[in-house]
Design a protein around this motif. Structure first.
Motif, short mmCIF file in Angstrom:
data_model
loop_
_atom_site.label_atom_id
_atom_site.label_comp_id
_atom_site.label_asym_id
_atom_site.label_seq_id
_atom_site.Cartn_x
_atom_site.Cartn_y
_atom_site.Cartn_z
N ARG A 113 59.92 72.79 29.47
CA ARG A 113 60.33 72.07 28.26
C ARG A 113 59.58 72.53 27.03
O ARG A 113 60.16 72.87 26.01
CB ARG A 113 60.12 70.56 28.48
N ARG B 183 70.63 66.79 29.14
CA ARG B 183 69.28 67.24 28.84
C ARG B 183 68.32 66.08 28.59
O ARG B 183 67.19 66.09 29.05
CB ARG B 183 69.35 68.15 27.61
N PHE C 198 64.85 64.96 30.70
CA PHE C 198 63.53 64.75 30.11
C PHE C 198 63.07 63.31 30.29
O PHE C 198 61.86 63.06 30.41
CB PHE C 198 63.51 65.17 28.65
N ALA D 296 55.59 66.84 24.81
CA ALA D 296 57.05 66.81 24.98
C ALA D 296 57.75 66.56 23.65
O ALA D 296 58.94 66.79 23.53
CB ALA D 296 57.42 65.71 25.97
#
Length: 123
Positions: A71, A2, A6, A122
């Motif tokens: 996200r 993950r 990102f 984010a």
């Protein structure tokens, strides 16, 4: 896995900001060098450069901004980026000159801002 995903998205957002800036510089230099000095018209105003630049912007923008929605769930960066990409596409269609430059600079500014917002949301 993950975090790698990102990290890639963050790199794409940074690449989108860089591409937006390069596009704006190209546009302004094109207007100044070709319009005022009559230099570099075949290279700076080449339709191929604009099509390739728009294709890169579409891929980078839609991938990174689209993954950003997945996200953080915020759609605004994607909408701003989509509007900016639409203005960039419209700039290709109006032909060379001031209208093209204005549409392009506004479009790339919106795309760059969308990438910045995407990076900030984010966290």
């Amino acid at each position: 896995m993950r975090s790698a995903f990102f990290a890639i998205r963050n790199r794409l957002d940074r690449a989108g900001i860089l591409l937006s800036g390069l596009c704006a510089v190209h546009c302004v230099l094109g207007v100044v060098l070709v319009g005022a000095l009559g230099l570099g018209g075949e290279v700076l105003l080449s339709p191929a450069i604009h099509r390739v630049g728009l294709a890169l912007a579409l891929v980078v923008g839609l991938v990174s901004l689209g993954f950003g929605v997945l996200r953080h769930g915020r759609v605004m960066p994607l909408l701003l980026g989509g509007l900016g990409l639409s203005l960039m596409a419209a700039a290709i269609m109006v032909g060379h000159g001031l209208p093209e430059a204005v549409l392009t600079v506004i479009g790339v500014s919106l795309v760059a801002y969308a990438h910045i917002r995407n990076l900030h949301t984010a966290c």
